[in-house]
Scaffold this motif. Structure first.
Motif, PDB file in Angstrom:
ATOM      1  N   ASP A  95      -7.487  13.475  76.520  1.00  0.00           N
ATOM      2  CA  ASP A  95      -7.330  11.505  75.725  1.00  0.00           C
ATOM      3  C   ASP A  95      -7.431  11.211  74.118  1.00  0.00           C
ATOM      4  O   ASP A  95      -6.625  10.297  73.725  1.00  0.00           O
ATOM      5  CB  ASP A  95      -8.603  10.857  76.661  1.00  0.00           C
ATOM      6  N   GLU A  96      -7.898  12.442  73.872  1.00  0.00           N
ATOM      7  CA  GLU A  96      -8.476  12.038  72.056  1.00  0.00           C
ATOM      8  C   GLU A  96      -7.624  12.351  71.354  1.00  0.00           C
ATOM      9  O   GLU A  96      -6.322  12.039  70.315  1.00  0.00           O
ATOM     10  CB  GLU A  96      -9.135  13.235  71.519  1.00  0.00           C
ATOM     11  N   MET A  97      -6.296  13.482  72.107  1.00  0.00           N
ATOM     12  CA  MET A  97      -5.214  13.932  71.808  1.00  0.00           C
ATOM     13  C   MET A  97      -4.049  13.186  72.266  1.00  0.00           C
ATOM     14  O   MET A  97      -3.272  12.566  71.221  1.00  0.00           O
ATOM     15  CB  MET A  97      -4.514  15.081  72.414  1.00  0.00           C
ATOM     16  N   VAL A  98      -3.670  12.395  73.445  1.00  0.00           N
ATOM     17  CA  VAL A  98      -2.986  11.261  73.896  1.00  0.00           C
ATOM     18  C   VAL A  98      -3.318  10.160  72.824  1.00  0.00           C
ATOM     19  O   VAL A  98      -2.335   9.669  72.487  1.00  0.00           O
ATOM     20  CB  VAL A  98      -3.584  11.346  75.561  1.00  0.00           C
ATOM     21  N   ASP A  99      -4.644   9.769  72.808  1.00  0.00           N
ATOM     22  CA  ASP A  99      -4.572   8.498  71.184  1.00  0.00           C
ATOM     23  C   ASP A  99      -4.245   8.729  69.987  1.00  0.00           C
ATOM     24  O   ASP A  99      -3.464   7.554  69.541  1.00  0.00           O
ATOM     25  CB  ASP A  99      -5.956   8.589  71.463  1.00  0.00           C
ATOM     26  N   GLN A 100      -4.666  10.311  69.423  1.00  0.00           N
ATOM     27  CA  GLN A 100      -3.492  10.316  68.567  1.00  0.00           C
ATOM     28  C   GLN A 100      -2.175  10.171  68.321  1.00  0.00           C
ATOM     29  O   GLN A 100      -1.644   9.717  67.401  1.00  0.00           O
ATOM     30  CB  GLN A 100      -4.249  11.680  67.974  1.00  0.00           C
ATOM     31  N   MET A 101      -1.825  10.653  69.326  1.00  0.00           N
ATOM     32  CA  MET A 101      -0.784  10.414  69.372  1.00  0.00           C
ATOM     33  C   MET A 101       0.268   8.926  69.689  1.00  0.00           C
ATOM     34  O   MET A 101       1.548   8.330  69.088  1.00  0.00           O
ATOM     35  CB  MET A 101       0.250  11.411  70.818  1.00  0.00           C
ATOM     36  N   LEU A 102      -0.226   8.332  70.227  1.00  0.00           N
ATOM     37  CA  LEU A 102      -0.119   6.940  70.093  1.00  0.00           C
ATOM     38  C   LEU A 102      -0.118   6.108  69.577  1.00  0.00           C
ATOM     39  O   LEU A 102       0.844   5.200  68.931  1.00  0.00           O
ATOM     40  CB  LEU A 102      -1.574   6.591  71.181  1.00  0.00           C
ATOM     41  N   GLU A 103      -1.391   6.345  68.825  1.00  0.00           N
ATOM     42  CA  GLU A 103      -1.525   5.840  67.248  1.00  0.00           C
ATOM     43  C   GLU A 103      -0.362   6.029  66.111  1.00  0.00           C
ATOM     44  O   GLU A 103      -0.133   5.209  65.444  1.00  0.00           O
ATOM     45  CB  GLU A 103      -3.049   6.645  66.947  1.00  0.00           C
ATOM     46  N   GLU A 104      -0.019   7.263  66.395  1.00  0.00           N
ATOM     47  CA  GLU A 104       0.695   8.105  65.244  1.00  0.00           C
ATOM     48  C   GLU A 104       2.329   7.430  65.647  1.00  0.00           C
ATOM     49  O   GLU A 104       2.934   6.979  65.419  1.00  0.00           O
ATOM     50  CB  GLU A 104       1.339   9.134  65.294  1.00  0.00           C
ATOM     51  N   GLU A 105       2.545   7.252  67.164  1.00  0.00           N
ATOM     52  CA  GLU A 105       3.610   7.127  67.187  1.00  0.00           C
ATOM     53  C   GLU A 105       4.228   4.972  66.912  1.00  0.00           C
ATOM     54  O   GLU A 105       4.973   4.281  66.838  1.00  0.00           O
ATOM     55  CB  GLU A 105       4.441   6.630  68.678  1.00  0.00           C
ATOM     56  N   LEU A 106       2.772   3.805  67.172  1.00  0.00           N
ATOM     57  CA  LEU A 106       3.398   2.882  66.870  1.00  0.00           C
ATOM     58  C   LEU A 106       2.955   2.437  65.504  1.00  0.00           C
ATOM     59  O   LEU A 106       3.465   1.630  64.773  1.00  0.00           O
ATOM     60  CB  LEU A 106       1.848   1.956  67.215  1.00  0.00           C
ATOM     61  N   SER A 107       2.490   3.508  64.522  1.00  0.00           N
ATOM     62  CA  SER A 107       2.147   3.234  63.382  1.00  0.00           C
ATOM     63  C   SER A 107       3.156   3.683  62.887  1.00  0.00           C
ATOM     64  O   SER A 107       3.934   2.991  61.592  1.00  0.00           O
ATOM     65  CB  SER A 107       0.931   4.062  62.923  1.00  0.00           C
ATOM     66  N   GLY A 108       4.025   4.700  63.032  1.00  0.00           N
ATOM     67  CA  GLY A 108       5.849   5.660  62.053  1.00  0.00           C
ATOM     68  C   GLY A 108       4.718   6.359  60.914  1.00  0.00           C
ATOM     69  O   GLY A 108       5.455   7.233  61.008  1.00  0.00           O
ATOM     70  N   LYS A 109       3.676   6.857  61.504  1.00  0.00           N
ATOM     71  CA  LYS A 109       2.793   7.596  60.300  1.00  0.00           C
ATOM     72  C   LYS A 109       3.398   9.023  60.114  1.00  0.00           C
ATOM     73  O   LYS A 109       3.849   9.706  59.409  1.00  0.00           O
ATOM     74  CB  LYS A 109       1.068   7.610  60.755  1.00  0.00           C
ATOM     75  N   LYS A 110       3.977   9.549  61.504  1.00  0.00           N
ATOM     76  CA  LYS A 110       4.520  10.792  62.045  1.00  0.00           C
ATOM     77  C   LYS A 110       5.954  11.273  61.327  1.00  0.00           C
ATOM     78  O   LYS A 110       5.808  11.809  60.501  1.00  0.00           O
ATOM     79  CB  LYS A 110       4.565  11.209  63.869  1.00  0.00           C
ATOM     80  N   ASP A 111       6.736   9.788  61.341  1.00  0.00           N
ATOM     81  CA  ASP A 111       8.019   9.576  61.005  1.00  0.00           C
ATOM     82  C   ASP A 111       7.868   9.752  58.861  1.00  0.00           C
ATOM     83  O   ASP A 111       8.682  10.748  58.341  1.00  0.00           O
ATOM     84  CB  ASP A 111       9.388   8.989  60.845  1.00  0.00           C
TER      85      ASP A 111
END
Length: 127
Positions: A95-111
């Protein structure tokens, strides 16, 4: 002695009651509003499944109903349900991993971190 769940249509409250026997006890009332016209609700229950049955259930098309592939939150909810179904096989931090990926996706931080161009709307970056 069974524990029954009850629903109160007056306040939409739900409560449980330990009952002797199988009939509702006299004077049963909603603890929230005092309404005596409560109804017995259908309780959730669990069944044990073999690993093969669990895997087969994951492929059931009904698991994908309501899934919006273009909405990261919808994907995250689906992934969390998948993690619950997989149990220990998914790992304790699923769940923590999913939340982290969601946060990155919504913030555009990964890109920004990778220096790449923004993802296409249909590319959630989870592959």
């Amino acid at each position: 002695m069974p524990i029954y769940e009850y629903f109160c249509p007056a306040c939409n409250g739900q409560f449980q009651k330990l009952v002797r026997g199988f009939s509702d006890p006299p004077g049963l009332a909603c603890p929230r509003c005092g309404n005596t016209e409560v109804r017995r609700a259908i309780s959730r229950f669990a069944t044990l499944k073999s690993e093969d049955d669990r895997i087969e259930a994951l492929a059931d098309p009904s698991n994908f109903m309501g899934l919006d592939e273009s909405d990261p939150r919808s994907i995250a909810r689906w992934a969390k349900r998948l993690g619950k179904e997989l149990g220990e096989d998914a790992g304790e931090d699923w769940d923590e991993m999913v939340d982290q990926m969601l946060e990155e996706e919504l913030s555009g931080k990964k890109d920004e971190e990778e220096g790449s161009s923004p993802t296409k709307p249909d590319d959630l970056g989870w592959a």
